[in-house]
Design a protein around this motif. Structure first.
Motif, PDB file in Angstrom:
ATOM      1  N   ILE A  83     -34.172  67.077 102.684  1.00  0.00           N
ATOM      2  CA  ILE A  83     -35.454  67.274 103.337  1.00  0.00           C
ATOM      3  C   ILE A  83     -36.052  66.108 103.854  1.00  0.00           C
ATOM      4  O   ILE A  83     -36.552  66.016 105.038  1.00  0.00           O
ATOM      5  CB  ILE A  83     -36.459  68.108 102.720  1.00  0.00           C
ATOM      6  CG1 ILE A  83     -35.755  69.582 102.327  1.00  0.00           C
ATOM      7  CG2 ILE A  83     -37.651  68.153 103.232  1.00  0.00           C
ATOM      8  CD1 ILE A  83     -36.790  70.414 101.457  1.00  0.00           C
ATOM      9  N   PRO A 127     -37.568  65.349 108.000  1.00  0.00           N
ATOM     10  CA  PRO A 127     -38.674  66.336 107.625  1.00  0.00           C
ATOM     11  C   PRO A 127     -39.412  67.108 108.596  1.00  0.00           C
ATOM     12  O   PRO A 127     -40.137  67.929 108.532  1.00  0.00           O
ATOM     13  CB  PRO A 127     -39.664  65.148 107.097  1.00  0.00           C
ATOM     14  CG  PRO A 127     -39.085  63.779 107.752  1.00  0.00           C
ATOM     15  CD  PRO A 127     -37.724  64.096 107.890  1.00  0.00           C
ATOM     16  N   LEU A 172     -38.401  74.248 105.478  1.00  0.00           N
ATOM     17  CA  LEU A 172     -38.351  72.833 105.770  1.00  0.00           C
ATOM     18  C   LEU A 172     -36.760  72.375 106.016  1.00  0.00           C
ATOM     19  O   LEU A 172     -36.540  71.545 106.841  1.00  0.00           O
ATOM     20  CB  LEU A 172     -38.605  71.846 104.677  1.00  0.00           C
ATOM     21  CG  LEU A 172     -40.222  72.141 104.349  1.00  0.00           C
ATOM     22  CD1 LEU A 172     -40.516  71.467 102.887  1.00  0.00           C
ATOM     23  CD2 LEU A 172     -40.920  71.474 105.313  1.00  0.00           C
ATOM     24  N   LEU A 218     -40.965  70.378 109.125  1.00  0.00           N
ATOM     25  CA  LEU A 218     -42.671  70.693 108.817  1.00  0.00           C
ATOM     26  C   LEU A 218     -43.042  71.482 110.135  1.00  0.00           C
ATOM     27  O   LEU A 218     -43.864  72.282 109.862  1.00  0.00           O
ATOM     28  CB  LEU A 218     -42.671  69.175 108.818  1.00  0.00           C
ATOM     29  CG  LEU A 218     -44.580  69.281 108.461  1.00  0.00           C
ATOM     30  CD1 LEU A 218     -44.844  69.807 107.037  1.00  0.00           C
ATOM     31  CD2 LEU A 218     -45.235  67.639 108.122  1.00  0.00           C
TER      32      LEU A 218
END
Length: 431
Positions: A299, A303, A341, A346
């Motif tokens: 992740i 991100p 995610l 995000l």
């Protein structure tokens, strides 16, 4: 609101469909919901094998084709009502666009495109159903499907125990391929039965039999998550009861309930490891924490955008790394928020939470305004469970799963019930 069959809110027994088109629509709706529940068909294809073969998985994908074909047809038939409803939810539209765009940077573009198409098709069908059927008809149909799954699970347990029980652990999985699927089935059945009970949508003896089946099956399933969520579901009825009090009493009751929840849940959270050990459970949550530590590193590498909707765990090298790291093959991240995610980054997680939390706020406003409002009651109960469940499971925005279908109804149905509707059916077919 028009008084056609699909718009009426007559309590049980509901008048029989007046045309063949009405009957076919109800049967098709129930069949679509049953297929989305992943009951019976995947288990039948699995048989006594530990995992589904590639050929079996390809065969099961054929079950998704009717949705992909039906969605554009239904959209054309009621394009004004469907698009009008969806335009009331711009965050949901943006989420759908972001899901499609994620195919550009996806590690498995073909998988992302296929699942994006399924997500969009099922969302359109939910919107069509929300503007076509009354909340009472939808709730009754959903409850009937849940009761049918419970009945089939009991039947499989008696007549086909080799299929109904997991071969390695002996835990009950009913008509699903894993005990977690059966646990989810029990949870959804409990919620839908509770909604049908409150609105008197079905005979009480039938619903009591459903409750009895849930109690009887909860223990052999052996899922601590299911038991915990069933307790949470019972507790979620308290704010619904308090909302029906006079305004000042309701405000005080809500404040007292909030303080009580904090005073109980905070000590439990702080002492969670000792409680888990006392219950004889693994503090790693059956290997989940090790898996989370592993995927958190991935992740961090992407991100913002993630790896493409539904694509990360389809990469063969990822599956091999996970098996080598934690000792078992994880089909998903066992955490819906991490799954978002990984798939959508995000941006996708913010959009998803915007859709779900926005719908939850609307549901709270709805049942405060009218404690007996069926769409708001259903949306509040389901969305709370949906958000809780995804701390340990990964069905947040699951493209072809019943959990997303129900989430779609929770998001769209309260809005649809407030809009003026065109007649859903005319004699001999759809309007």
């Amino acid at each position: 609101m028009h008084a056609s069959y699909f718009q009426e809110t007559t309590r049980w027994p509901l008048a029989a469909p007046r045309t063949l088109g009405q009957l076919l629509c109800l049967i098709s709706l129930a069949g679509w919901l049953f297929i989305c529940s992943s009951a019976v068909f995947p288990l039948w294809m699995l048989g006594r094998e530990p995992t589904l073969t590639a050929a079996a998985s390809e065969t099961l994908r054929i079950l998704l084709l009717p949705s992909l074909i039906a969605a554009p047809i239904l959209l054309v038939l009621r394009w004004r009502a469907v698009t009008g409803l969806l335009c009331r939810h711009p965050c949901l539209i943006l989420l759908g666009i972001w899901i499609w765009l994620s195919a550009i940077w996806s590690v498995e573009p073909g998988v992302t495109l296929r699942r994006a198409a399924s997500f969009s098709a099922n969302t359109v069908i939910v919107a069509w159903a929300a503007v076509t059927f009354s909340p009472a008809v939808l709730a009754r149909t959903l409850a009937a499907v849940a009761l049918a799954i419970l009945g089939l699970s009991l039947l499989f347990g008696i007549c086909l125990p080799d299929l109904a029980f997991m071969p390695d652990s002996g835990e009950f999985r009913g008509v699903f391929t894993h005990k977690n699927g059966m646990g989810l089935g029990l949870l959804l059945a409990a919620l839908l039965i509770a909604v049908a009970w409150h609105a008197r949508l079905m005979p009480r003896p039938t619903l009591l039999l459903g409750y009895a089946a849930i109690v009887a099956l909860a223990v052999p399933v052996g899922s601590a998550t299911t038991v915990m969520l069933l307790l949470i579901l019972a507790g979620l009825h308290l704010p619904l009861v308090i909302a029906a009090w006079p305004r000042r009493m309701a405000a005080g009751g809500m404040l007292f309930l909030l303080l009580g929840c904090v005073s109980i849940l905070l000590p439990l959270f702080l002492a969670r490891n000792r409680i888990i050990l006392a219950l004889g459970r693994d503090v790693t949550l059956t290997g989940r924490t090790e898996l989370w530590d592993f995927i958190d590193g991935f992740i961090a590498q992407r991100p913002i955008t993630g790896y493409g909707y539904g694509a990360f765990f389809e990469v063969a090298s990822v599956a091999e790394q996970i098996s080598a790291r934690i000792g078992w093959g994880a089909p998903n991240s066992h955490n819906g928020y991490r799954e978002m995610l990984l798939g959508l980054g995000l941006v996708g997680l913010v959009l998803a939470l915007g859709v779900l939390l926005g719908a939850l706020v609307r549901a709270v406003r709805g049942f405060i305004r009218d404690p007996h409002d069926l769409p708001s009651r259903f949306a509040f109960l389901y969305l709370c469970l949906y958000l809780f469940r995804n701390f340990s499971e990964s069905d947040l925005l699951a493209h072809s799963d019943l959990t997303w279908i129900l989430a779609g109804f929770a998001i769209l149905l309260p809005t649809a019930s407030t809009l003026s509707r065109e007649p859903a059916l005319r004699t001999g077919g759809l309007a």
